[in-house]
Motif scaffolding. Structure first.
Motif, mmCIF file in Angstrom:
data_model
loop_
_atom_site.group_PDB
_atom_site.id
_atom_site.type_symbol
_atom_site.label_atom_id
_atom_site.label_comp_id
_atom_site.label_asym_id
_atom_site.label_seq_id
_atom_site.Cartn_x
_atom_site.Cartn_y
_atom_site.Cartn_z
ATOM 1 N N LEU A 77 0.809 -1.225 0.000
ATOM 2 C CA LEU A 77 0.000 0.000 0.000
ATOM 3 C C LEU A 77 0.841 1.273 0.000
ATOM 4 N N ASP A 78 1.973 1.255 0.696
ATOM 5 C CA ASP A 78 2.785 2.467 0.833
ATOM 6 C C ASP A 78 3.892 2.570 -0.214
ATOM 7 N N GLY A 79 3.974 1.606 -1.144
ATOM 8 C CA GLY A 79 4.994 1.674 -2.178
ATOM 9 C C GLY A 79 6.265 0.899 -1.873
ATOM 10 N N THR A 80 6.347 0.260 -0.704
ATOM 11 C CA THR A 80 7.519 -0.562 -0.371
ATOM 12 C C THR A 80 7.379 -1.941 -1.035
ATOM 13 N N PRO A 81 8.510 -2.635 -1.274
ATOM 14 C CA PRO A 81 8.418 -3.949 -1.925
ATOM 15 C C PRO A 81 7.771 -4.983 -1.017
ATOM 16 N N PRO A 82 7.055 -5.938 -1.597
ATOM 17 C CA PRO A 82 6.439 -7.001 -0.798
ATOM 18 C C PRO A 82 7.488 -8.025 -0.367
ATOM 19 N N GLY A 83 7.096 -8.953 0.481
ATOM 20 C CA GLY A 83 8.078 -9.923 0.977
ATOM 21 C C GLY A 83 7.471 -11.290 1.242
ATOM 22 N N TYR A 84 8.387 -12.243 1.486
ATOM 23 C CA TYR A 84 7.948 -13.602 1.821
ATOM 24 C C TYR A 84 9.040 -14.266 2.654
ATOM 25 N N HIS A 85 8.671 -15.367 3.306
ATOM 26 C CA HIS A 85 9.626 -16.141 4.096
ATOM 27 C C HIS A 85 9.687 -17.534 3.471
ATOM 28 N N LEU A 121 0.797 -4.846 7.560
ATOM 29 C CA LEU A 121 -0.233 -5.216 6.578
ATOM 30 C C LEU A 121 -0.329 -4.211 5.431
ATOM 31 N N GLY A 122 0.550 -3.178 5.485
ATOM 32 C CA GLY A 122 0.523 -2.218 4.383
ATOM 33 C C GLY A 122 1.896 -1.776 3.948
ATOM 34 N N SER A 123 2.929 -2.298 4.632
ATOM 35 C CA SER A 123 4.276 -1.817 4.352
ATOM 36 C C SER A 123 5.321 -2.833 4.806
ATOM 37 N N ASN A 166 -5.421 -4.103 -8.861
ATOM 38 C CA ASN A 166 -4.397 -3.716 -9.838
ATOM 39 C C ASN A 166 -4.758 -2.360 -10.414
ATOM 40 N N VAL A 167 -4.665 -1.341 -9.562
ATOM 41 C CA VAL A 167 -5.007 0.017 -9.967
ATOM 42 C C VAL A 167 -3.734 0.696 -10.446
ATOM 43 N N GLU A 168 -3.758 1.196 -11.675
ATOM 44 C CA GLU A 168 -2.574 1.824 -12.263
ATOM 45 C C GLU A 168 -2.214 3.112 -11.509
ATOM 46 N N ASP A 169 -3.246 3.929 -11.283
ATOM 47 C CA ASP A 169 -3.048 5.235 -10.655
ATOM 48 C C ASP A 169 -2.572 5.054 -9.209
ATOM 49 N N GLU A 170 -1.514 5.739 -8.855
ATOM 50 C CA GLU A 170 -1.032 5.576 -7.478
ATOM 51 C C GLU A 170 -1.439 6.730 -6.569
ATOM 52 N N MET A 171 -2.050 7.767 -7.166
ATOM 53 C CA MET A 171 -2.517 8.895 -6.355
ATOM 54 C C MET A 171 -3.999 8.738 -6.103
#
Ligand SMILES: *[C@@H]1O[C@H](CO)[C@@H](O)[C@H](O)[C@H]1NC(C)=O
Ligand SMILES: *[C@@H]1O[C@H](CO)[C@@H](O)[C@H](O)[C@H]1NC(C)=O
Length: 432
Positions: A77-85, A121-123, A166-171
């Protein structure tokens, strides 16, 4: 010529220092030896201090951030990369993969999504760097008899809409919000495929709560990524959210999902959904599951505590607070409450009836007061785990996955099952 500052007195002093240092080292070594010895003895003979069942502590698995995710716009949500374990498989489990999609509800509007940006849950900036692998993720054969040696991946949830936006617009109204769950799913899969997932002999997509819904949404996508001759199945745990009226007669959950669908423009994600339905209706598992062709296992308690709290008696539906105690502890429910709970169970069984007929599908609908049974070692497989026909959830799921028998277990009504592990909450249930 002797060094300028060397003198017999100084040398003696240095010698004393060296003796003191050697003695200190010896002390440290002895202390270390006793500490390690005690620790080894402790971990092999004492029960684990964390609330889990087993002979050793749960394995901790490091977080990996998805490489190049920002370039693909596959971000939290905040633009940071997602992750996994990722916990690699071993022995005959090395070419088998179990993927778990993390849960954690959804955010329905910008106020709530803005709060989420400040949590895991968002970053990914807030995600724990290591997590415990328990239940279906455990690598201990006594806790997880069928999947303990598989490759296991816990995919972190940070998009607010079950990996489907999958919303293109980020603003959005002048603030940056990224609604990119679908791209996160794709980016994580692209990273795992070359690590061995692409050559999996057997693969299992699982998830709990909002992650259970994600499993319904992505089950067929997952199947399509894997070799034709591999066995691929899915397990949705505690993810069969019902489109029913709450205790005040409103459809709280549907209006919640309408908001999520509107915010993240989800209608285009579910093109099969009929146009006379509200957008949120298409997000309910009952609708999503209709189109699934891959074998699915539906694991759901009939009295899922998250649903009792958020679907049946959500905030605002109980101004008299007459449900307050019953929601936290099923033994505090009176006969009026129980009648409504049995009605809720009946709605669940009605909604499930069409899936009961699907060949290759499995289910385990116990009458316990719990949520996310595959993620709790006590509820998944332990001497005190809930059983139906004397089988734990882990045994039932394993029997079904490996075609040892057909599994369509529907428990009798509460309070008939003495093996139930019923949680007692000390405050409203907010996680997952
Ligand atoms: C978001 O939802 C909450 C609860 O439903 C509500 O109180 C709040 O006003 C909403 N915020 C916006 C911006 O719509
Ligand atoms: C139930 O299963 C356990 C093993 O998990 C077994 O020892 C026990 O005999 C079984 N009980 C019945 C009544 O079948």
């Amino acid at each position: 010529m002797p060094p300028l500052f060397s003198s017999p007195a100084l040398d003696r002093h240095r010698l004393r220092l060296r003796h003191a240092a050697a003695f200190a080292l010896l002390l440290i070594a002895v202390a270390l030896f006793f500490f390690l010895f005690r620790f080894a003895a402790f971990s092999s003979t004492s029960p684990s201090p964390s609330p889990s069942y087993g002979h050793r502590l749960p394995t901790l698995v490091d977080l990996t951030l998805v490489h190049g995710a920002e370039d693909k716009g596959a971000v939290c949500l905040d633009g940071t990369p997602p992750g996994y374990h990722w916990l690699p498989g071993f022995s005959y489990g090395s070419d088998k993969w179990l993927i778990h999609l993390e849960g954690g509800s959804w955010c329905r509007n910008l106020t709530w999504c803005a709060q989420r940006k400040k949590t895991s849950l968002g970053s990914s900036a807030y995600m724990e760097r290591r997590v415990e692998f328990v239940g279906i993720l455990s690598d201990d054969d006594s806790q997880n008899p069928d999947f303990y040696n598989w490759n296991k991946v816990k995919v972190r949830y940070c998009d607010g809409a079950s990996f489907s936006g999958n919303v293109e617009d980020e603003m959005q109204y002048g603030t940056n919000f990224f609604f990119r769950g679908q791209r996160i799913w794709e980016a994580v899969m692209s990273e795992l495929l070359p690590k061995g997932l692409a050559r999996a002999k057997q693969a299992f997509l699982t998830g709990c709560s909002a992650g259970g819904l994600s499993t319904y949404i992505h089950c067929d996508d997952f199947r399509a990524l894997l070799p034709k001759d591999s066995t691929v199945k899915c397990l949705a745990d505690g993810g069969f959210f019902l489109d029913v009226e709450d205790i005040s007669g409103r459809r709280y959950m549907r209006s919640f999902y309408n908001d999520v669908a509107h915010l993240q423009d989800l209608r285009k994600r579910f093109p099969g959904c009929s146009s006379d339905m509200e957008p949120g209706q298409c997000f309910f598992p009952q609708e999503v599951a209709k189109g699934i062709t891959t074998p699915m296992f539906i694991l759901n308690p009939a009295y899922d505590v998250w649903q009792l709290e958020h679907v049946l008696s959500p905030e605002g539906s109980d101004p008299q607070h007459s449900w307050q105690n019953c929601r936290l502890d099923i033994t505090k429910c009176n006969s009026k409450h129980l009648e409504i709970l049995q009605g809720f169970r009946k709605s669940l069984l009605d909604a499930l009836s069409e899936f009961k007929k699907k060949r290759d599908w499995g289910m385990f609908i116990d009458s316990c007061f719990i949520h996310c049974q595959s993620m709790k070692s006590l509820a998944w497989h332990s001497p005190s785990a809930p059983r139906i026909n004397n089988k734990t959830v882990a045994e039932a799921v394993g029997d079904w996955f490996f075609d040892r028998r057909e599994v369509r277990e529907i428990d009798c009504e509460y309070p008939c099952n003495p093996t139930c592990y019923n949680v007692v909450l000390d405050r409203p249930y907010n996680e997952e």
